[in-house]
Structure formats: structure tokens, C-alpha cells
Design a protein around this motif. Structure first.
Motif, mmCIF file in Angstrom:
data_model
loop_
_atom_site.group_PDB
_atom_site.id
_atom_site.type_symbol
_atom_site.label_atom_id
_atom_site.label_comp_id
_atom_site.label_asym_id
_atom_site.label_seq_id
_atom_site.Cartn_x
_atom_site.Cartn_y
_atom_site.Cartn_z
ATOM 1 N N UNK A 718 0.836 -1.199 0.000
ATOM 2 C CA UNK A 718 0.000 0.000 0.000
ATOM 3 C C UNK A 718 0.875 1.254 0.000
ATOM 4 N N UNK A 719 0.373 2.287 -0.682
ATOM 5 C CA UNK A 719 1.066 3.580 -0.787
ATOM 6 C C UNK A 719 2.438 3.446 -1.465
ATOM 7 N N UNK A 720 2.555 2.443 -2.339
ATOM 8 C CA UNK A 720 3.835 2.237 -3.039
ATOM 9 C C UNK A 720 4.205 3.468 -3.866
ATOM 10 N N UNK A 721 5.523 3.768 -3.884
ATOM 11 C CA UNK A 721 5.982 4.924 -4.664
ATOM 12 C C UNK A 721 6.266 4.517 -6.100
ATOM 13 N N UNK A 722 6.727 5.494 -6.918
ATOM 14 C CA UNK A 722 6.938 5.244 -8.347
ATOM 15 C C UNK A 722 7.961 4.141 -8.584
ATOM 16 N N UNK A 723 9.046 4.133 -7.790
ATOM 17 C CA UNK A 723 10.116 3.166 -8.003
ATOM 18 C C UNK A 723 9.641 1.746 -7.748
ATOM 19 N N UNK A 724 8.863 1.557 -6.661
ATOM 20 C CA UNK A 724 8.354 0.227 -6.320
ATOM 21 C C UNK A 724 7.390 -0.264 -7.387
ATOM 22 N N UNK A 725 6.535 0.604 -7.862
ATOM 23 C CA UNK A 725 5.551 0.219 -8.870
ATOM 24 C C UNK A 725 6.219 -0.065 -10.213
ATOM 25 N N UNK A 726 7.261 0.735 -10.560
ATOM 26 C CA UNK A 726 7.987 0.473 -11.812
ATOM 27 C C UNK A 726 8.621 -0.914 -11.772
ATOM 28 N N UNK A 727 9.200 -1.266 -10.634
ATOM 29 C CA UNK A 727 9.828 -2.584 -10.482
ATOM 30 C C UNK A 727 8.800 -3.699 -10.632
ATOM 31 N N UNK A 728 7.621 -3.488 -10.044
ATOM 32 C CA UNK A 728 6.562 -4.510 -10.107
ATOM 33 C C UNK A 728 6.061 -4.692 -11.536
ATOM 34 N N UNK A 729 5.923 -3.596 -12.277
ATOM 35 C CA UNK A 729 5.444 -3.670 -13.659
ATOM 36 C C UNK A 729 6.467 -4.397 -14.533
ATOM 37 N N UNK A 730 7.734 -4.006 -14.374
ATOM 38 C CA UNK A 730 8.777 -4.603 -15.222
ATOM 39 C C UNK A 730 8.985 -6.083 -14.897
ATOM 40 N N UNK A 731 8.575 -6.526 -13.704
ATOM 41 C CA UNK A 731 8.746 -7.931 -13.318
ATOM 42 C C UNK A 731 7.581 -8.811 -13.760
ATOM 43 N N UNK A 732 6.518 -8.189 -14.249
ATOM 44 C CA UNK A 732 5.326 -8.960 -14.627
ATOM 45 C C UNK A 732 5.460 -9.462 -16.063
ATOM 46 N N UNK A 733 5.488 -10.790 -16.298
ATOM 47 C CA UNK A 733 5.679 -11.327 -17.653
ATOM 48 C C UNK A 733 4.593 -10.875 -18.625
ATOM 49 N N UNK A 734 3.367 -10.733 -18.127
ATOM 50 C CA UNK A 734 2.264 -10.355 -19.003
ATOM 51 C C UNK A 734 2.445 -8.951 -19.569
ATOM 52 N N UNK A 735 3.090 -8.067 -18.792
ATOM 53 C CA UNK A 735 3.245 -6.674 -19.208
ATOM 54 C C UNK A 735 4.501 -6.437 -20.038
ATOM 55 N N UNK A 736 5.375 -7.458 -20.115
ATOM 56 C CA UNK A 736 6.652 -7.294 -20.824
ATOM 57 C C UNK A 736 6.460 -6.861 -22.272
ATOM 58 N N UNK A 737 5.493 -7.433 -22.974
ATOM 59 C CA UNK A 737 5.318 -7.146 -24.398
ATOM 60 C C UNK A 737 4.930 -5.699 -24.678
ATOM 61 N N UNK A 738 4.392 -5.008 -23.649
ATOM 62 C CA UNK A 738 3.982 -3.617 -23.844
ATOM 63 C C UNK A 738 5.123 -2.621 -23.574
ATOM 64 N N UNK A 739 6.207 -3.119 -22.937
ATOM 65 C CA UNK A 739 7.295 -2.197 -22.575
ATOM 66 C C UNK A 739 8.633 -2.552 -23.219
ATOM 67 N N UNK A 740 8.717 -3.770 -23.733
ATOM 68 C CA UNK A 740 9.973 -4.162 -24.392
ATOM 69 C C UNK A 740 10.277 -3.254 -25.586
ATOM 70 N N UNK A 741 11.531 -2.792 -25.679
ATOM 71 C CA UNK A 741 11.976 -1.970 -26.810
ATOM 72 C C UNK A 741 11.534 -0.528 -26.735
ATOM 73 N N UNK A 742 10.937 -0.165 -25.578
ATOM 74 C CA UNK A 742 10.460 1.218 -25.429
ATOM 75 C C UNK A 742 11.180 1.892 -24.265
ATOM 76 N N UNK A 743 11.149 3.232 -24.303
ATOM 77 C CA UNK A 743 11.807 4.022 -23.261
ATOM 78 C C UNK A 743 10.760 4.650 -22.344
ATOM 79 N N UNK A 744 10.990 4.513 -21.031
ATOM 80 C CA UNK A 744 10.083 5.108 -20.040
ATOM 81 C C UNK A 744 10.363 6.598 -19.923
ATOM 82 N N UNK A 745 9.305 7.386 -20.191
ATOM 83 C CA UNK A 745 9.448 8.840 -20.087
ATOM 84 C C UNK A 745 8.901 9.381 -18.761
#
Length: 762
Positions: A718-745
């Protein structure tokens, strides 16, 4: 797991302990909140059937639950032991009814104990015992002294085979419900209780019984049948006499085309002495049942008296008939026939070619006012309820404690001579009823009638509160326990038994025996046990013997199936597969409690605890609303959860699981409580409560958006900050295809709800 589940051994062990410790014996304790739970007492037929098992299992679950809540709980049991079946069986087997009855009681009592029901057997009531019915006789005499008892000649349904009076509800298609014999109408002396004196109170207080099913309250309202109307006089043509009718529809007075008399109306009987055809017609009507169901399908028949009545408004002459569908005990025994607006009258009119007149309906209140002004009517409140005829012409019942003297009339038996005992056998010698009048001392005869068995079942619940009291009907303990907090029984008792018990309660109150107004605060009418869609019964050939089930599976399995198969108030469809399923669950529980398996992928402890208490929260709610079937399904979910959890949660969860299942399956839960080293006696444990901290998880689901489009979700603290949430997103296999080869702005966070990753080309 090295010890298999052996139900008989476990259940015998705990039943022996409970009986030795008198676990269910209770006394009055003003320091504790009381709870009186009662199931309707059985007739000792010899064997329990599944309807009994369901009724008493529901009662026992409620009782054990309330005891675990810390209340002082009473659950007694007894036997509705008088009645015609015992008398008939005794005649058939050539043994005294008392012997047949007590042998059956002993057998059924053993069956009840084998099911583990927690009864206070020290309070056991058997209604055919003199120490019980003595007070019933005393009570009847007190009511006689208060003018609430009277004797009169009454037309009754007479079964010529069973040689007894039948209530209207015991006449099926004009035949006796047990013998199948064609019922006759006879006029004989009968004892009555003035229940009509209490009609208003019995009706008004139904609104206060909010713990009763609406259906039952409606049935009682309809049975009491209060209706506002008027008594209207129709003058006999060329005579000073009047025929008085009661009607709730004075507005239909302009549509009257005939007057119909009951065959037992005074004018009908008078005419029968002079007219052979009328005499024969009335004689034929004696075989017509007065039961409503029979009346509804009755072929309408009548005879013209040749007399006319004068319409009180138009002065028109109206023919007077005698009709078989008019009952003497409704209103005045005379009705105004309005065939245009009444189906029964229309059917009768069509058969005998009587006029069917259309008419404009009048304002009812204005019509009554006009008739009252003309002195030909008076306003009247009518009740469908009739006084309670309590006489029965049979042996196996409570003797009516009265003496018939030629000089003094009918006088009560002196109180010191109570109880008036039954003769020692069904056919007593002629001199058995000979006695002396307590008033004049001359020869007299005891009353030979016995009481309707509804008398015994109308006050037994109160006698349970004053066990072994031989100086009074009830004592001060009655006011501690009464009213009953939870009463349980079939919907078939919704009217007569419950109405009579309410009536008796008010009578006992008015005799200063108790202080409460109503006997039962809450009522549960359990559904029937069905098999192949039909009610289980010997006549259907679809019964299941509880004894064999207990021997094969154990009492706890039977109890579990009965509770799990359906909500208490609905019909339960029998299922052999369902019993097998209940047995498998208890074996899984047994094995789990002895040795939980090694976990391959344990869930996080905090998540398991959250799920555990979420399920428990629902179970506690379901216990309060008596939806015990969903309690069981919740228990099954908990067991499944524990089998996937770590050892810490298993220990806590097993403690909760055994306590919530204990009211339903008490033997196995008591045993496993010891096996799991949770204590010596589960009943000494407190009832489970919700750990609020467990319900408030430290983790939270976050919706994940990529460039504003929802692509999935992640779990994070709860109340996770940006860094914690970014780590969780990048660790999720299902979400990999939406972020691979792209730059986080950029990362946009909506606290505890959503994270949006703004991505672009590298």
C-alpha cells in the motif's frame, strides 16, 4: 497420518463423557443471558425418521452455537405420548397402550442420544404420565371455575371405525384421515374452551411476532378470520319471526335473490318435524363434512321450504331454501344468496333456476346506517374462529376431570383427588366410572371423555421450565426461561398447535402462573425431507433409516449432510452422493488436523490470513441468520485454504475451523481439538472473533496503464511509490510485451489505485 477416522469410536467416547459430566444439564443463572431453544416434541411411533433428524439437528446446531456464545442454554426433550395411533396399535398387538408407548420412547431416546443431541434429559416430559396430566386436569378445573370451559351438544365429525370425533382438518374427501371411513355428522355433548374470548388478543399480537415467518402469521390471521359486517333481519312473510343473517357485504343487499339456511338452523329443524322431504334432506346432510376443503368441492344441494322472507329495503318476497353448503357455525347459520357476485350462490342458483340479478352496488356504510336506522340491522364483528372442542371419545388420553350428577349437574373432581387416572385397560369394567358426587354425596358417574391431544402439546414447553415440581403446575423458574427464544417445527403446525399454545400461554398468564404474553419469540419452520421429489414416508416407500446411516457413516456425517444440503426453511432433497461427500469432507478434516501435508507453493501468510478472516466474517453472519448450509460451505473453503497455507496459518485456521464446525459436527471437532493440542475441551474455548488487522492487508492491487490504455494489474505494498511500482510492472511477464523496446518517459501514480507508464521510442 497413522490413525484412520473411526466415527463410532469417536462419537461413543464423547457421548459417554457428555452424559457422565451431565454436560447439558442447566439451572437458572441470573448472571447469564438465557437462551431457550426447543424443537417440537415427537410422537413416540418407535423410530426416528429423517424429518425428525432434520428438525432436531437444526435445533442442536442453534443450541450449541448459543452455548459457545456464553449463554445459559436450555434444550429439553419429551414425548407427545397420548393419541389414537397408540390405542390402535395396542388393540392390534393386544398389549396395553402404555407398554407400547414406553417401549417406543426407550428406543427413540437411544436414537436421539446416538445422534449426539445436547438435551437436558433431567427435564424430560412424557405427556401420558399422571404427574404431567395431573396439572392439565387441575388447569381445566381452574378454567371451568373462571367460566372459560363449558359443555354443550355440538355437531361433530364422527369416524364410525375409529369411534371418535375428528377435527375438520382430519376429514379428507369426506373420510377419516386414518381409517378412511365415511365420516358422519353427529350431535353429542362436547367440552369446549372459550378461545374466542381471546380472539382479539391472539390476532393483535401477531403483529408483535416479528421473529415468526410472515407465512405463518398470515395463516393464523386467516384462521382467526376477523371480519366487520352487519346482522340483518329478514322478516318471515305473514309472521312476526325474523331470520337474521350475518354479512360483510351489505353493499350487495340489492342483489339478494334467496335466503339459504343451514340444515342445522333452528327453522330448518322445526320444518323437518312437519315435512318428511325436509327431514330426509337434513338427514342426508349429516354425512357432509364441514371441513373447508370438502366444502370447496361440495356438490351444492338444497330444498325449498316454501317460505318467503321480506327484503328489508324493497319489501320484495325472497324464497327461503335449506342448502348443504351453509354451515351452522359460521355467522347465524343463514346467508343471503347473491348469485351475481358470489360463486357458491351462483352455482346453487343455476342448479335450482333461481334468479341471478345484476344490481348496482351500494355504499356499504350508508346501507348499514340506513338498516340500523330502520331497526333491522346492527353492526357486528365476526370471527371465523370457533371455540375449541376438546372432548374425544377414546381411551388413550387425559381423563376429563368432571363428574356428572343427576341432581347437581356437572361438577369438577375435587383437587385433592387429582390426578384422575386412566382405567388400567382399554375395556374397563362397567363400575369403573361409578363414583359419588362431591357436592351432594349421591351416586354419580365420572366423565368418560378424554382430552384432545392438542391440550398436552399446548403447554409442555412451559412444564420443561419447572421439572419435578409436584406442588404446582409451574413455579418461579418459568419466568426465568419463558418465552422460548427459538422454536422449531414443521409448517403443518402453523395454525392449530401454535394457535392453541399461544392461547394456553395467555390462560396461564391470566392465572398468574407466568408473566409473559407469548410462548415463542422466534419460530423456524424447517422444510420437508424429500426423495425423488416426494416427501419421505412409508406410504411412498422412499424412507431412509437414520439408524443404518449412523452405523455406516457416523452421526456427524448425517448431521453435516442434513445441514449442508439446503437452507433450514427449504425442502431438502435426499442424496446418497451428498452423504458420501459429507463423509469425505470429515475424513479430509481428520487427516489435515493430524498431519497437514508439506506445501509445495505456500501462499504469503498475510494473504492467507486475510482470506481466512474474510470467510470467517461471512460464516459469523450466516450463523446469526441461521443459514447453516452456507456455514458449511464456508468451512469447506477454510479447509481448502489451510491445505495451501504455511504452518502458522494452519494452526490458527484449524482452531477457527473446529470451533465453527463444532455446533454441526460436535464429536469429531471435540476430538480433533485435543489432537491438535488446542485444549482439553472445545466447549471451554471462546467463539471466534474477527482479527481486523488481518482483514486490512499490507498489499494492494494497482491497475496498470501503458500510455493511458489498461494493460493489466500488479500487487504492491500500500502507498507504493513510483520506483516500487515500476519494479513490479517490469517484473510482470504479461506486461513485458507492452514495454519491451520502449523508453520510459514518465510514471503517473493514483495512490492505491492506478499506475500509468508513459512510454516512447528509444
Amino acid at each position: 497420518m497413522d490413525k484412520p477416522y473411526q466415527p463410532e469410536q469417536v462419537e461413543t467416547t464423547w457421548q459417554t463423557r457428555w452424559e457422565k459430566e451431565k454436560r447439558f444439564r442447566v439451572t437458572e443463572d441470573i448472571q447469564k443471558k438465557k437462551f431457550y431453544c426447543l424443537s417440537m416434541l415427537p410422537y413416540p411411533s418407535g423410530h426416528l425418521h429423517m424429518g425428525h433428524v432434520r428438525n432436531y439437528t437444526i435445533g442442536d446446531v442453534i443450541t450449541r452455537y448459543q452455548r459457545l456464545l456464553g449463554k445459559n442454554v436450555l434444550q429439553p426433550m419429551g414425548w407427545d405420548a397420548f393419541g389414537l395411533p397408540a390405542e390402535n396399535a395396542a388393540i392390534q398387538h393386544k398389549i396395553p397402550p402404555a407398554k407400547w408407548t414406553h417401549e417406543n420412547i426407550a428406543y427413540m431416546k437411544d436414537q436421539l442420544k446416538r445422534l449426539g443431541f445436547g438435551y437436558d434429559w433431567d427435564r424430560e416430559v412424557t405427556t401420558c404420565n399422571p404427574e404431567y396430566y395431573r396439572w392439565e386436569q387441575w388447569f381445566f378445573i381452574k378454567l371451568f371455575e373462571k367460566g372459560l370451559v363449558y359443555k354443550k351438544n355440538a355437531l361433530v365429525n364422527w369416524d364410525p371405525v375409529d369411534k371418535t370425533v375428528l377435527a375438520n382438518e382430519q376429514v379428507i374427501d369426506g373420510k377419516g384421515w386414518r381409517s378412511g371411513a365415511l365420516v358422519e355428522q353427529r350431535e353429542i355433548p362436547q367440552w369446549f374452551l372459550k378461545i374466542t374470548d381471546y380472539a382479539d388478543e391472539l390476532l393483535a399480537e401477531l403483529d408483535n411476532l416479528t421473529g415468526w415467518p410472515d407465512q405463518v402469521r398470515t395463516m393464523q390471521k386467516n384462521w382467526i378470520g376477523k371480519s366487520e359486517g352487519a346482522l340483518i333481519k329478514f322478516k318471515l312473510d305473514a309472521s312476526k319471526e325474523n331470520i337474521t343473517v350475518f354479512t360483510t357485504r351489505a353493499d350487495t343487499l340489492n342483489g339478494v335473490s334467496f335466503i339459504a339456511l343451514s340444515p342445522q338452523h333452528a327453522l330448518s329443524l322445526k320444518l323437518a318435524t312437519k315435512n318428511k322431504d325436509i327431514h330426509n334432506f337434513i338427514d342426508h346432510c349429516k354425512n357432509v363434512s364441514t371441513a373447508e376443503a370438502a366444502q370447496a368441492v361440495l356438490e351444492k344441494k338444497g330444498i325449498n321450504t316454501g317460505l318467503y322472507a321480506v327484503h328489508p329495503l324493497t319489501q320484495a318476497l325472497i324464497p327461503i331454501w335449506i342448502a348443504n353448503y351453509v354451515l351452522m357455525d359460521y355467522g347465524t347459520g343463514a346467508v343471503m344468496g347473491v348469485p351475481f357476485s358470489d360463486e357458491r350462490d351462483k352455482e346453487f342458483a343455476e342448479i335450482y333456476n333461481l334468479p341471478i340479478k345484476d344490481f348496482p352496488e351500494a355504499d356499504i356504510q350508508k346501507t348499514i346506517a340506513l338498516l340500523v336506522k330502520k331497526h333491522v340491522a346492527e353492526r357486528k364483528t365476526h370471527y371465523r374462529l370457533r371455540d375449541w372442542g376438546v372432548s374425544r371419545q377414546r381411551y388413550w388420553g387425559t381423563p376429563v376431570p368432571m363428574i356428572n350428577c343427576k341432581k347437581c349437574g356437572t361438577v369438577p373432581v375435587p383437587e385433592k383427588e387429582l390426578p384422575v387416572l386412566l382405567p388400567p385397560n382399554i375395556n374397563p369394567p362397567a363400575d369403573f366410572y361409578e363414583t359419588t358426587c362431591p357436592t351432594c354425596g349421591k351416586k354419580a358417574e365420572r366423565e368418560k371423555d378424554t382430552f384432545d391431544t392438542f391440550i398436552e402439546s399446548s403447554w409442555y414447553y412451559a412444564r420443561y421450565t419447572s421439572p419435578h415440581q409436584d406442588h404446582a403446575m409451574l413455579d418461579g423458574r418459568a419466568n426465568y426461561w419463558l418465552p422460548v427464544d427459538q422454536y422449531i417445527g414443521g409448517i403443518e403446525h402453523a395454525v392449530l398447535h401454535l394457535l392453541y399454545a399461544r392461547f394456553f400461554h395467555k390462560l396461564m398468564r391470566d392465572l398468574k402462573l407466568i408473566t409473559s404474553d407469548e410462548p415463542f419469540t422466534h419460530l423456524l419452520t424447517q422444510g420437508m425431507v424429500l426423495k425423488n421429489g416426494a416427501k419421505m414416508s412409508k406410504s411412498q416407500g422412499n424412507t431412509v433409516d437414520p439408524k443404518h446411516l449412523i452405523q455406516q457413516y457416523g452421526a456427524d456425517t448425517v448431521r453435516l449432510f442434513i445441514i449442508f444440503a439446503a437452507p433450514p426453511e427449504l425442502g431438502l432433497e435426499w442424496s446418497d452422493a451428498g452423504v458420501e461427500g459429507a463423509s469425505r469432507f470429515l475424513k479430509r478434516l481428520w487427516n489435515a488436523a493430524h498431519d497437514f501435508p508439506v506445501i509445495a507453493k505456500p501462499l504469503p501468510a498475510d494473504k492467507s490470513r486475510q482470506q481466512l478472516y474474510e470467510i470467517l466474517s461471512r460464516i459469523l453472519f450466516d450463523y446469526e441468520r441461521k443459514q447453516f448450509n452456507t456455514v458449511v460451505s464456508g468451512a469447506m473453503k477454510i479447509l481448502n485454504l489451510l491445505l495451501e497455507s504455511d504452518k502458522t496459518v494452519q494452526q490458527e485456521g484449524l482452531s477457527i475451523l473446529l470451533r465453527i464446525l463444532f455446533p454441526i459436527t460436535p464429536h469429531i471437532c471435540a476430538e480433533l481439538w485435543q489432537v491438535a493440542n488446542l485444549g482439553d475441551d472445545i466447549e471451554k474455548a471462546s467463539w471466534p472473533v474477527i482479527d481486523e488487522t488481518a482483514l486490512h492487508s499490507t498489499t494492494q492491487q494497482f491497475i496498470v496503464q501503458i500510455n493511458g490504455k489498461m494493460r493489466g494489474s500488479v500487487i504492491a505494498v500500500k502507498n507504493a511509490n513510483e520506483a516500487v511500482l515500476q519494479k513490479a510492472v517490469y517484473a510482470d511477464p504479461h506486461l513485458q510485451k507492452f514495454i519491451d523496446g520502449k523508453k520510459l518517459h514518465k510514471i503517473i501514480v493514483v495512490p492505491n489505485k492506478l499506475v500509468n507508464l508513459v512510454m516512447g521510442e528509444k
